[in-house]
Enzyme design. Structure first.
Site, short mmCIF file in Angstrom:
data_model
loop_
_atom_site.label_atom_id
_atom_site.label_comp_id
_atom_site.label_asym_id
_atom_site.label_seq_id
_atom_site.Cartn_x
_atom_site.Cartn_y
_atom_site.Cartn_z
CG HIS C 123 -1.78 0.83 1.46
ND1 HIS C 123 -1.67 2.24 1.77
CD2 HIS C 123 -3.09 1.03 1.25
CE1 HIS C 123 -2.66 2.95 1.98
NE2 HIS C 123 -3.73 2.14 1.60
CG ASP C 199 0.59 -2.06 6.13
OD1 ASP C 199 -0.30 -2.17 7.16
OD2 ASP C 199 0.49 -1.66 4.97
CD GLN C 202 -7.20 -4.33 4.05
OE1 GLN C 202 -7.88 -5.03 4.37
NE2 GLN C 202 -7.06 -3.07 4.00
CE LYS C 225 -7.17 -0.02 6.34
NZ LYS C 225 -7.74 0.63 5.15
CB CYS C 367 -3.64 3.23 -1.40
SG CYS C 367 -5.10 4.72 -1.08
C1 LIG Z 1 -2.39 -2.64 3.46
C2 LIG Z 1 -2.73 -1.08 4.15
N1 LIG Z 1 -1.84 -0.53 4.61
C3 LIG Z 1 -1.86 0.62 5.16
C4 LIG Z 1 -3.18 1.41 4.95
C5 LIG Z 1 -3.49 2.87 5.74
O1 LIG Z 1 -4.18 2.83 6.74
P1 LIG Z 1 -4.66 4.01 7.32
O2 LIG Z 1 -5.39 4.69 6.06
O3 LIG Z 1 -5.51 3.85 8.45
O4 LIG Z 1 -3.64 4.91 7.61
C6 LIG Z 1 -4.23 0.59 4.32
C7 LIG Z 1 -5.67 1.08 4.33
O5 LIG Z 1 -5.77 2.20 3.79
C8 LIG Z 1 -4.04 -0.72 4.02
O6 LIG Z 1 -5.05 -1.45 3.44
#
Ligand SMILES: Cc1ncc(COP(=O)(O)O)c(C=O)c1O
Ligand SMILES: Cc1ncc(COP(=O)(O)O)c(C=O)c1O
Lengths: 151, 410, 410, 151
Positions: C123, C199, C202, C225, C367
């Protein structure tokens, strides 16, 4: 909710299936600009040849949804052969139709929208307005892009 | 229009909370404010019926949430009279807003030989980010000192500003209540060629804020101090400055494109809003400024001026020389933040005794240790007022202070 | 214990929201999840009866709020099996958590000649912070490629890790659902002398998370999430690493002392929590993990495995070659994130047609633009599942897809 | 709420009004450590002379509330003359009284708390526990401080 038939008019689907002016132009002499729709990932590149203040050629590259692609295709057909002031007026008029605030002044030249009026239904689907205007914003950027030199 | 302040007070459910059979007397709004039911309900309702991602998905629920989010941005912009909603960047709090300015604007513009001017009134949030950056990039920090009654001593301001690239100062002290002459300071900064950065954290909740009248360059503030939820703050900045600044936090939403070998940024404000934003909190923030607007910030300010006068007078009459209220006596140049000394009793002990009577005040350094050193103490007791306070709260404070004397036998 | 999933579903008020007379079908949880009434009520109740500053004031209301805040930290720590609650740093979202690691740990440890290994699944939140830092500090980024079914291609992992100082990877792809072998990747990183940054954005919402079993060094995740509020995320890190890292954002709460000429930092986690924290949001986050624990994450995972299988089978049976579901077919190595191609119809148009039937899916690059390029598309349509979904949602999706064919006439 | 008399015992107020062992010691030969209570701004410095593993002298500097000051004063009186292991046991016992988790093992040496028991009431006022323990945590830091050398 308004029916999808307001959005997906036949003429739109036609431009989507058979897009006009697809391709690229050599830069220079053409100018170009890239646009992104962060919402859906659409990417578009507009190539523009301007001679004596007239848009002599325009090409569209990139990928996108039916609305962004058909809007780009109709746009390309509409601007070809127009003067730059006419093109700017058309952009303003189109964005006005998309209910985007373009200031109080009306477009300086009244250019008919023609087929583009089919996109009017997009206004009822606000998230799609960005799709419909992507090509137009990118066109403006291309118009404002520095005139390329051969060196 | 006259405001019925009892109705306003009744909007805040927590003020009916009882401890040991009596309601709480909340005098810690300088720390964080309570929330009216209008704000609580707006968030609750949004969570139950309309919660959805912002700026990412195309279905109607998401479109609706995005519209509500952006309309909250417009409300916040209107509240501080920003020329454009796009100049409002949502952050997690005012601290992040100030760090953003320091790291991004400062990171790109400050180096050896440069100077940033701060004041002795500043909160750590407007000191530490500059110290962190100065340690990395080697510029000088200069300090505007105070007069004995806690106002900025501007005698040497022009000299301090000479050659400075930024002047960052509070619009209202969270310890002394002092309201410096913001417009004057901004124009002094500009005359010297420096950008003017205003920490308006304590100002926006209590006053009419007009960033254009100030002519400032950056203004930081926090939702939780102005009837809004925690978890969101805002930075207003001039578009041409924001536009030229490098990004601060990287990730989703702040990009135009990402390739393996690099990325390009989205336009402001998205450029500075990486990741999922505080969706519900922004909507609550919008509801909070709308709530404040419905009362009118001029009325809020007037209410607090009267209450501050009442507090200074009541405590003075009752305790004479045994009490010292710090900061300016003139309520026109101060807000309702009342740090006080009482009979040599340590602030922490004062707060303890007051708490016995449900009177909630803060005792401590208020995140302003340099100011504490200037004042020659390491803590103060601080009662801070807001629109929901009334004279009964001041009376309760005055009564409760009696208890301190009993125990410490002064 | 068997779970009554209908009761679980009934916990989510928004799932009763109707548009055009029919309830919404929410299939966008990979983007952000809906909230159960238990979480909404915990926040509402806290705002009405107990809201107060954290870690700053000494009266009982503030003490009570601080205790609730810290007990939420303990709940979050327990949820991911962190050895100590002090190793949980609250951030505004996972993006900030990853930026914190990159800027603070990376800022202090990476320079020319060094390398950081990422994967093609990442992401933007786990790409852009590293690109920003690499541009400043001049180290190399290396990428683990994918197999054709969207799993990590580990053939060259050891070579990629040679000389690398960090390996940062997702524990579950937000586009393909792929769940890489985290423990294996961590140990490969450690064998190469690299720190392992996970990370888990998810992953934590859908699986039993055990940072100790992973033996990871840093793990980032987001409340919104996983049934919790927006506006708060978390970074878990090993204490010895967090302890040695420089601060990230400067201001109140993160300091031990501030003088005009510099500051010293507070212990972890305060060191990384500058300013007023997302007070209500942290309490909501605590309520969310407690809600998930009351169901049991193993049960959640099992429910989603079954639903994912059902979805793949139903869509496949109904549309055959007209539909392609991206990512691994084996539901044991993937989560309920279903990116699909349907009859050459653009994802945005698919989402539009589905929305007509109240089916909420995301269309876009999610993203993850580098991954999009690997997949050779610039967008996918993505249905993502959570504990409150059931077979009726999949059936609604399958039915609604029919509408797309009508319009586009394929 | 428990009454304030549980907190402000006479002996506590006595130590607050007339603190024992105020002052500084030259460093080196003494060691010292500084402690901050971020909540209330209290600052304390503990100076320690250790000879042959015995705390031969201790001094307390800094400012604070009645609880932190009296706790520091009583602490200073209690540790003077004790061996380092005895002091560590006392710290552990005191923190245990403050309901702070100090692990499963009991203190290795049983040192009586004496006057310090007056601080027991603090436990009923959880936010004050940090005040009561500030001097003790700082004492531990001073004990662990590098032994100063004259160079
Ligand atoms: C795999 C992953 N990493 C990072 C993020 C970023 O999370 P956040 O938008 O809560 O900062 C997301 C979600 O958008 C995600 O799906
Ligand atoms: C003057 C001032 N500046 C900055 C801050 C920091 O605000 P926040 O904690 O919301 O980041 C505060 C409040 O704590 C403040 O009073």
């Amino acid at each position: 909710m308004p029916g999808l038939e307001d959005l997906y008019r036949e003429i739109i689907l036609d431009h989507y299936r058979s897009p006009r002016n697809r391709g690229e132009l050599p830069v220079p002499p053409a100018r170009h600009a890239e646009g992104h729709n962060p919402l859906c990932g659409d990417e578009i590149t507009i190539y523009l040849s301007v001679d004596d203040d007239v848009v002599s050629d325009v090409k569209v590259a990139g990928q996108g949804c039916s609305i962004s692609q058909s809007s780009a295709s109709m746009m390309s057909a509409a601007v070809k052969g127009k003067t730059v002031p006419e093109v700017r007026s058309l952009v303003k008029k189109f964005k006005g139709m998309m209910s985007i605030d373009t200031g109080d002044d009306p477009p300086s030249i009244d250019v008919p929208l023609g087929d583009l009026e089919a996109l009017q239904g997009v206004v009822k689907f606000p998230v799609r307005i960005k799709c419909a205007t992507l090509a137009w914003n990118t066109l403006l950027e291309a118009l404002d892009a520095p005139i390329p030199s051969d060196t | 229009m006259t405001i019925d302040w009892d109705t306003v007070r009744a909007d805040f459910p927590i003020l009916r909370r009882e401890i040991d059979g009596a309601p709480i007397v909340y005098l810690d709004s300088g720390n964080t404010s309570q929330k009216p039911r209008q704000v609580i309900e707006a968030m609750d309702d949004f969570l139950r019926t309309s919660y959805a991602p912002i700026n990412r998905s195309a279905y109607r629920l998401a479109g609706e949430a995005t519209d509500r989010f952006e309309s909250a941005r417009a409300s916040v912009a209107r509240f501080v009279n920003a020329p454009s909603a796009d100049e409002i960047v949502f952050t997690k709090n005012a601290t992040e807003a100030l760090n953003l300015v320091a790291a991004s604007w400062g990171g790109a513009n400050l180096g050896p030989g440069d100077a940033v001017v701060l004041t002795h009134l500043e909160h750590h949030a407007n000191i530490v980010p500059w110290q962190m950056l100065a340690a990395k990039q080697g510029f000088e920090l200069r300090w505007v000192p105070l007069t004995t009654d806690g106002q900025l001593d501007l005698t040497d301001l022009d000299r301090l500003l000479t050659g400075a690239k930024a002047f960052a100062f509070t619009a209202m002290s969270n310890v002394l209540g002092t309201i410096p002459p913001v417009t004057h300071l901004v124009s002094a900064a500009h005359d010297a060629g420096a950008v003017a950065i205003v920490d308006a954290c304590q100002f926006t909740p209590h006053n009419v804020t007009d960033v254009q009248a100030w002519d400032a360059d950056f203004v930081a503030f926090s939702s939780h101090k102005m009837c809004g939820p925690s978890g969101v703050g805002a930075l207003w900045g001039r578009m041409e400055l924001l536009d030229a600044m490098p990004p601060y936090i990287g990730g989703g939403n702040m990009i135009a494109d990402v390739r393996l070998d690099g990325f390009t940024t989205a336009p402001v404000p998205a450029k500075f809003e990486a990741g999922t934003p505080p969706i519900v909190e922004v909507i609550g923030f919008g509801a909070a400024v709308e709530y404040l607007e419905s009362i009118g910030m001029a009325a809020v300010r007037q209410h607090e001026i009267e209450l501050t006068r009442y507090a200074i007078d009541t405590l003075g009459e009752r305790y004479g020389d045994d009490i010292t209220i710090q900061g300016p006596d003139n309520v026109e140049v101060r807000g309702g933040v009342l740090s006080f000394k009482f009979r040599d009793i340590h602030p922490h002990d004062i707060s303890q005794v007051l708490d016995q009577h449900n009177v909630c005040v803060r005792a401590g350094h208020h995140c302003a240790k340099p100011l504490m050193r200037v004042l020659g103490v390491n803590a103060t007791a601080r009662a801070s007022l807001y629109l929901y306070n009334d004279r009964s709260d001041i009376d309760a404070l005055a009564d409760a202070l009696d208890g301190a004397s009993d125990i410490f036998g002064f």
